[in-house]
Write an enzyme that holds these catalytic residues in place. Structure first.
Site, short mmCIF file in Angstrom:
data_model
loop_
_atom_site.label_atom_id
_atom_site.label_comp_id
_atom_site.label_asym_id
_atom_site.label_seq_id
_atom_site.Cartn_x
_atom_site.Cartn_y
_atom_site.Cartn_z
N TYR A 144 0.87 -1.18 0.00
CA TYR A 144 0.00 0.00 0.00
C TYR A 144 0.90 1.22 0.00
O TYR A 144 1.73 1.37 0.89
CB TYR A 144 -0.91 0.01 1.24
CG TYR A 144 -1.39 1.42 1.55
CD1 TYR A 144 -2.34 2.01 0.75
CD2 TYR A 144 -0.83 2.16 2.58
CE1 TYR A 144 -2.75 3.31 0.97
CE2 TYR A 144 -1.23 3.45 2.81
CZ TYR A 144 -2.20 4.03 2.00
OH TYR A 144 -2.58 5.32 2.22
N TRP A 146 2.00 5.29 -2.15
CA TRP A 146 1.91 6.24 -3.26
C TRP A 146 2.90 5.78 -4.32
O TRP A 146 3.97 6.33 -4.49
CB TRP A 146 2.26 7.63 -2.77
CG TRP A 146 1.16 8.32 -2.04
CD1 TRP A 146 0.72 8.05 -0.78
CD2 TRP A 146 0.36 9.38 -2.53
NE1 TRP A 146 -0.30 8.89 -0.44
CE2 TRP A 146 -0.54 9.73 -1.51
CE3 TRP A 146 0.31 10.09 -3.72
CZ2 TRP A 146 -1.48 10.75 -1.64
CZ3 TRP A 146 -0.61 11.11 -3.86
CH2 TRP A 146 -1.50 11.43 -2.82
#
Length: 838
Positions: A144, A146
């Site tokens: 998980y 960016w």
């Protein structure tokens, strides 16, 4: 938005089915520019790179959209050249004996360079072994982060595609950003709201009389988007500042947003973690003064009568008066009353951030904002109500109509038999695996992402989660990509113990991050600027289609994530790579397909007045395609349809209405999340008895990086103090402790200790300090983080049994001047390679 999303999805599906067959290997010009300029994209915007002799010498915005600077756009060169992993590496003890690899040495062991092909074979072999010995639920692919903003280079999706096709994996749900809000809000308003379009800015600027910025720092956080930022909102915040409207900022910190509005806004500074008490008191005053919208409550909400009993103290014997709240939040009762009446008497837009819900009992904050807005009765009216995403990804910028870029998907769970890929588990002839027939993009099982460390440390333990029971699996093989969980997860020392439990950890990474240093096998992968891709701009606007052109050659032998997983497929099973690549598609084949899907949408819609050229022409021109908003999107008001007809446009709650009181939550019977908004005392806060430490530490999003991304770049030179992450302390507190600006200080509590550089000013109120999250974890032999990583100090417990979000903003610390002990090494090594690496 629901209707718009549905229509957009329908168009995309229809266009996809109409894509003509085309020969693989698009003839677009992929030759690199050795001297000149290249247009590409990243989370921080559409970028123009200047290249000289094949090297990046400058990066900047493609075009100016406002007067608000975005320094994140200037560090492309450092993101390509600094702190890179320069070869496939394997931890020495793991290479010597993968069956008994001494996981307790992770982060301490020496590293050994191995040929790429050998590393691929090793990962494939150990993944098979783990599946055979411990089953599917022992494989974690819970990345998980960016990750890359491109449609193909989405590392997490590429990993999940590989893991699905090879048999499945354990995944995660939710995220660290909005872990509490995205669970509570569907119970209250039927959707998450935090990742949805807002009442658009033209409507706010025309109709709102009062605009409240509650717990948000948009001038900092709008520097980026999850895709490529369209940078659409800065100009609207400039217009808001100069509009003459009454602007109220509610935040303990004096942020760059507060300074942006200096002289144009009123700044109110409550005690951290007490916003719910302040809101309850406002609601109590509105109720007792009769200044609330009874008709709205009776028509559009359920349960206010029960909540009213709590406000008046008939439920627990404590009335939630402004005087009661003053003792908790530190805001005078008089001010609380004035605010409540001002909000009721004027068309008011409450723009709220996410930081408030990253706290103990964080579910209550956004639930209470919805409840307060319901009492004001302005939800669904132009310029009234609330919005939870004005500070993120340019929410509120009107959506555009055009083509939509699709992305690579995570595939379906497949069957591997006798070393061959047999197809999806739900395909004909795979009935023996019917129990493992899963929809695309799903994991065999999952748990909330903020519970990562707990899951690794406590296999077999049971977790209450939003009315369900989750049993943690026994995970023995972790594959992590596109993220830095060693810095991201709360209570780093606990997290380090968790990461030393599994037998195998594999990481695809660009840089020697703390997570890469805690792995067993590391593949060096390309940055976004060393590969080709394509993306939309704007998480809400779809304003542009951007060619993410490769700027320079792949550095240090790095491979694209896509290539790594294709090679793993070849090593894992016959026929798997062909299925993974859908018949051998290359990077440019995928990009061409994504473009042509969108182009077909645009060219089939004559009303747009746009004709998109062939892919080759578009790619070679190297300019974004820009779309325009419609009259409908420029007048969009959240909940307007619901307000117009709450029966035909019912919300997604059980009642179809706003649920101030939730019978669904009531049936769960949780002691830490009641059936209506409630004030709960946090586990650590300034108002508690017997405080374990003096200062409340707030660890907000940094202004000059994206979480931990860009920590190694030149941007650090503009904010580092004493060579460390800066910590902000109030002038009077600093004087009491003998701390001066520029001093090296130790920040500590029972969970850990870090070094930081002191900044002394009035940005924080007394007894509050600010230390931004995201600094790369860099411990010495005594466990002292030399780089100032905030999560060494934060608490790793859930917001509540309902959401299991993180509580990073609930944290008390102490601070003192620091001088190294004799012989103690505090040399910064966060951005240096580990032992054995180049």
């Amino acid at each position: 938005m629901k209707r718009r999303s549905f229509l957009k999805g329908s168009v995309a599906l229809g266009a996809a089915s109409a894509i003509p067959n085309f020969a693989l290997g698009a003839e677009a010009n992929t030759a690199l520019v050795k001297n000149g300029e290249v247009i590409t994209g990243a989370h921080w915007g559409i970028l123009k790179a200047t290249v000289k002799d094949g090297k990046i010498v400058k990066s900047q915005a493609w075009k100016k959209t406002s007067n608000v600077p975005n320094p994140l756009q200037t560090a492309m060169d450092d993101l390509v050249y600094k702190a890179r992993i320069k070869a496939p590496m394997v931890r020495k003890s793991y290479l010597e004996n993968p069956d008994s690899p001494k996981p307790e040495l992770r982060g301490k062991d020496e590293w050994v360079e191995v040929p790429y092909e050998e590393a691929i074979k090793l990962v494939a072999k150990e993944l098979k072994k783990t599946r055979e010995q411990k089953g599917m639920n022992s494989i974690c692919a819970g990345s998980y982060a960016w990750q890359s903003s491109g449609a193909l280079g989405m590392a997490r999706t590429l990993l999940h595609r590989f893991m699905n096709m090879t048999g499945g994996f354990v995944g995660v749900t939710g995220d660290f950003s909005t872990g509490a809000a995205q669970v509570i809000l569907p119970h209250v308003v039927g959707s998450s709201q935090v990742y949805e379009q807002q009442t658009v800015w033209p409507v706010v600027l025309e109709n709102s009389k009062v605009v409240v910025l509650w717990g948000m720092n948009p001038i900092g956080t709008l520097r980026l988007s999850f895709t490529v930022s369209d940078e659409g909102s800065f100009k609207y915040f400039e217009k808001l500042r100069d509009s003459g409207k009454e602007i109220i900022i509610i935040d303990p910190l004096k942020t760059i947003t507060t300074k942006f509005f200096e002289g144009k806004a009123t700044h109110i500074r409550p005690t951290p973690n007490t916003d719910v008490a302040m809101m309850l008191a406002m609601a109590n005053h509105l109720l007792k003064s009769g200044k609330y919208d009874k008709e709205f409550l009776s028509t559009y909400t359920v349960g206010f009568d029960k909540f009213e009993q709590y406000l008046l103290g008939k439920e627990d014997g404590v009335e939630k008066t402004p005087e009661w709240a003053e003792k908790i939040c530190g805001i005078e009762a008089k001010v609380i009353k004035e605010l409540a009446e001002k909000f009721f008497d004027n068309r008011t837009m409450i723009m709220a951030g996410w930081g408030m819900q990253r706290a103990h009992h964080g579910e209550q904050v956004h639930w209470m904002i919805v409840t307060l807005a319901s009492m004001l009765g302005q939800i669904g009216l132009p310029g009234g109500g609330f919005g939870f995403s004005y500070h993120y990804a340019n929410g509120g910028t009107p959506s555009c109509v055009g083509g939509v870029i699709k992305t690579i998907n995570a595939g379906s769970v497949g069957i591997i038999k006798d070393g061959k890929y047999m197809g999806p588990a739900n395909a004909d002839g795979a009935k023996e695996n019917a129990a493992q027939s899963w929809l695309s993009n799903t994991a065999l099982m999952s748990y909330p992402v903020a519970r990562n460390a707990d899951a690794l440390l406590n296999p077999g333990a049971t977790l209450d989660d939003n009315g369900n029971k989750i049993t943690y699996p026994d995970m023995d093989f972790i594959y992590w990509v596109g993220g830095n969980p060693l810095t991201q997860q709360q209570d780093t020392n606990k997290n380090v113990k968790a990461w030393r439990k599994p037998r195998t950890i594999v990481v695809n990474e660009i840089y020697w991050t703390p997570t890469a240093k805690m792995a067993d096998i590391v593949f060096p992968v390309t940055s976004s600027y060393e590969r080709n891709d394509i993306s939309m701009t704007g998480d809400y606007t779809n304003m542009h289609i951007v060619p993410q052109k490769q700027v320079v050659e792949k550095q240090f032998g790095a491979k694209d994530d896509y290539q790594v997983f294709v090679d793993l497929c070849k090593a894992y099973a016959d026929g798997l790579a062909e299925a993974y690549t859908e018949g051998g598609k290359t990077e440019m084949d995928w990009i061409k397909e994504f473009y042509e899907t969108a182009a077909n949408q645009v060219n089939a819609n004559e009303a747009l007045g746009i004709k998109m050229p062939s892919f080759e022409e578009w790619w070679n021109k190297n300019e974004p395609t820009e779309f325009s908003p419609t009259m409908e999107s420029e007048s969009y008001v959240t909940f307007a349809d619901f307000r117009e007809d709450p029966i035909l446009n019912a919300l997604g709650t059980p009642s179809g209405l706003i649920e101030i009181y939730s019978e669904t939550i009531e049936k769960m019977g949780y002691d830490d999340c009641k059936a209506h908004p409630t004030w709960f005392e946090p586990i650590e806060w300034l108002g508690m008895k017997d405080k374990p430490a003096r200062f409340h530490m707030i660890s907000p999003h940094p202004n000059d990086r994206l979480h931990s991304q860009q920590n190694q770049t030149k941007l650090r030179d503009s904010y580092a103090v004493a060579g460390r992450e800066p910590i902000f302390i109030n002038e009077e507190d600093a004087k009491e402790l003998g701390i001066k600006g520029g001093d090296l200080v130790r920040v500590f509590n029972a969970r850990g200790q870090i070094l930081a550089g002191a900044v002394v000013n009035d940005d924080t109120p007394r007894n509050v300090v600010k230390l931004c999250e995201g600094a790369w974890y860099d411990p010495n032999e005594n466990g002292l983080c030399k780089n100032g990583s905030a999560n060494v100090l934060t608490i790793d417990i859930p917001t509540s049994k309902l959401a299991n979000g993180n509580i990073s903003h609930t944290c008390l610390v102490n601070i003192e001047p620091y001088k190294p002990k004799e012989g103690e090494d505090i040399t910064l090594t966060a951005f240096m390679p580990p032992k054995g690496a180049k």
